[in-house]
Design a protein around this motif. Sequence first.
Motif, mmCIF file in Angstrom:
data_model
loop_
_atom_site.group_PDB
_atom_site.id
_atom_site.type_symbol
_atom_site.label_atom_id
_atom_site.label_comp_id
_atom_site.label_asym_id
_atom_site.label_seq_id
_atom_site.Cartn_x
_atom_site.Cartn_y
_atom_site.Cartn_z
ATOM 1 N N GLN A 145 0.810 -1.218 0.000
ATOM 2 C CA GLN A 145 0.000 0.000 0.000
ATOM 3 C C GLN A 145 0.845 1.270 0.000
ATOM 4 N N ASP A 146 0.705 2.041 -1.064
ATOM 5 C CA ASP A 146 1.268 3.396 -1.105
ATOM 6 C C ASP A 146 0.372 4.297 -0.262
ATOM 7 N N LEU A 147 0.981 5.066 0.606
ATOM 8 C CA LEU A 147 0.248 6.074 1.378
ATOM 9 C C LEU A 147 0.968 7.404 1.209
ATOM 10 N N PRO A 148 0.266 8.528 1.390
ATOM 11 C CA PRO A 148 0.943 9.819 1.263
ATOM 12 C C PRO A 148 1.956 10.024 2.390
ATOM 13 N N CYS A 149 3.145 10.455 2.026
ATOM 14 C CA CYS A 149 4.182 10.782 3.006
ATOM 15 C C CYS A 149 3.646 11.891 3.915
ATOM 16 N N THR A 150 3.836 11.737 5.211
ATOM 17 C CA THR A 150 3.329 12.742 6.148
ATOM 18 C C THR A 150 4.084 14.060 6.056
ATOM 19 N N LEU A 151 5.226 14.061 5.365
ATOM 20 C CA LEU A 151 6.012 15.286 5.267
ATOM 21 C C LEU A 151 5.889 15.973 3.914
ATOM 22 N N CYS A 152 5.841 15.203 2.813
ATOM 23 C CA CYS A 152 5.777 15.842 1.485
ATOM 24 C C CYS A 152 4.466 15.574 0.748
ATOM 25 N N GLY A 153 3.705 14.588 1.190
ATOM 26 C CA GLY A 153 2.417 14.296 0.566
ATOM 27 C C GLY A 153 2.464 13.364 -0.635
ATOM 28 N N GLN A 154 3.658 13.042 -1.127
ATOM 29 C CA GLN A 154 3.788 12.142 -2.273
ATOM 30 C C GLN A 154 3.648 10.686 -1.814
ATOM 31 N N PRO A 155 3.163 9.789 -2.668
ATOM 32 C CA PRO A 155 2.977 8.383 -2.270
ATOM 33 C C PRO A 155 4.301 7.710 -1.885
ATOM 34 N N THR A 156 4.237 6.866 -0.876
ATOM 35 C CA THR A 156 5.419 6.128 -0.439
ATOM 36 C C THR A 156 5.038 4.767 0.124
ATOM 37 N N GLU A 175 4.374 5.276 10.561
ATOM 38 C CA GLU A 175 4.026 6.521 9.874
ATOM 39 C C GLU A 175 4.577 6.482 8.442
ATOM 40 N N PRO A 176 3.740 6.721 7.422
ATOM 41 C CA PRO A 176 4.238 6.716 6.051
ATOM 42 C C PRO A 176 5.142 7.924 5.809
ATOM 43 N N VAL A 177 6.380 7.660 5.434
ATOM 44 C CA VAL A 177 7.342 8.749 5.219
ATOM 45 C C VAL A 177 8.492 8.235 4.360
ATOM 46 N N HIS A 178 8.937 9.063 3.433
ATOM 47 C CA HIS A 178 10.137 8.740 2.668
ATOM 48 C C HIS A 178 11.338 8.854 3.604
ATOM 49 N N LYS A 179 12.301 7.985 3.439
ATOM 50 C CA LYS A 179 13.520 8.033 4.259
ATOM 51 C C LYS A 179 14.217 9.379 4.090
ATOM 52 N N ALA A 180 14.309 9.864 2.857
ATOM 53 C CA ALA A 180 14.949 11.152 2.602
ATOM 54 C C ALA A 180 14.188 12.298 3.264
ATOM 55 N N CYS A 181 12.851 12.228 3.255
ATOM 56 C CA CYS A 181 12.048 13.264 3.923
ATOM 57 C C CYS A 181 12.309 13.258 5.427
ATOM 58 N N ALA A 182 12.395 12.061 6.013
ATOM 59 C CA ALA A 182 12.664 11.948 7.449
ATOM 60 C C ALA A 182 14.048 12.508 7.781
ATOM 61 N N GLU A 183 15.032 12.230 6.931
ATOM 62 C CA GLU A 183 16.389 12.747 7.159
ATOM 63 C C GLU A 183 16.403 14.266 7.053
ATOM 64 N N ASP A 184 15.693 14.820 6.080
ATOM 65 C CA ASP A 184 15.601 16.277 5.944
ATOM 66 C C ASP A 184 14.890 16.887 7.149
ATOM 67 N N TRP A 185 13.844 16.206 7.645
ATOM 68 C CA TRP A 185 13.110 16.709 8.809
ATOM 69 C C TRP A 185 14.015 16.742 10.043
ATOM 70 N N ILE A 186 14.836 15.706 10.221
ATOM 71 C CA ILE A 186 15.765 15.668 11.363
ATOM 72 C C ILE A 186 16.740 16.842 11.276
ATOM 73 N N THR A 187 17.236 17.118 10.071
ATOM 74 C CA THR A 187 18.167 18.237 9.884
ATOM 75 C C THR A 187 17.491 19.575 10.190
ATOM 76 N N ALA A 188 16.244 19.738 9.767
ATOM 77 C CA ALA A 188 15.523 20.999 9.962
ATOM 78 C C ALA A 188 14.964 21.150 11.377
ATOM 79 N N ASN A 189 14.787 20.048 12.101
ATOM 80 C CA ASN A 189 14.174 20.072 13.438
ATOM 81 C C ASN A 189 15.020 19.295 14.448
ATOM 82 N N PRO A 190 16.265 19.701 14.684
ATOM 83 C CA PRO A 190 17.151 18.895 15.535
ATOM 84 C C PRO A 190 16.671 18.735 16.980
ATOM 85 N N VAL A 191 15.995 19.744 17.506
ATOM 86 C CA VAL A 191 15.515 19.644 18.892
ATOM 87 C C VAL A 191 14.359 18.648 18.982
ATOM 88 N N GLU A 192 13.376 18.777 18.093
ATOM 89 C CA GLU A 192 12.240 17.864 18.087
ATOM 90 C C GLU A 192 12.665 16.448 17.715
#
Length: 97
Positions: free
Chosen positions: A37-48, A56-73
């Motif tokens: 099942q493809d589901l929309p990525c919770t960060l970019c909205g594209q199917p993954t 949680e549906p998320v692209h690995k690259a999106c998750a890595e970018d999110w970690i870089t942009a939100n280091p405290v969270e």
Amino acid sequence: MTRRGRTKEKPPSEPGLIPAPGQLLVWRDGQHFDRWQDLPCTLCGQPTLMRSHSGEPVHKACAEDWITANPVEARLGRFASDLAPKPKFKKGQGDHA
């Protein structure tokens, strides 16, 4: 494993370390891939087909970018690497050279 028509689900694995901002996640376990099942990525909205440890549906690259942009969270563990596998020693081998 099936028993009387039921499938035994693999328990969710425990997340490992949260990579430093700019580092890569290590997602080798099959739980990070849903081949059905493809589901929309919770960060970019594209199917993954990718999933986080919590499912949680998320692209690995999106998750890595999110970690870089939100280091405290990121320290709260929304996205984490897999636990490092325990080393496998052959009989007669130890951890010394």
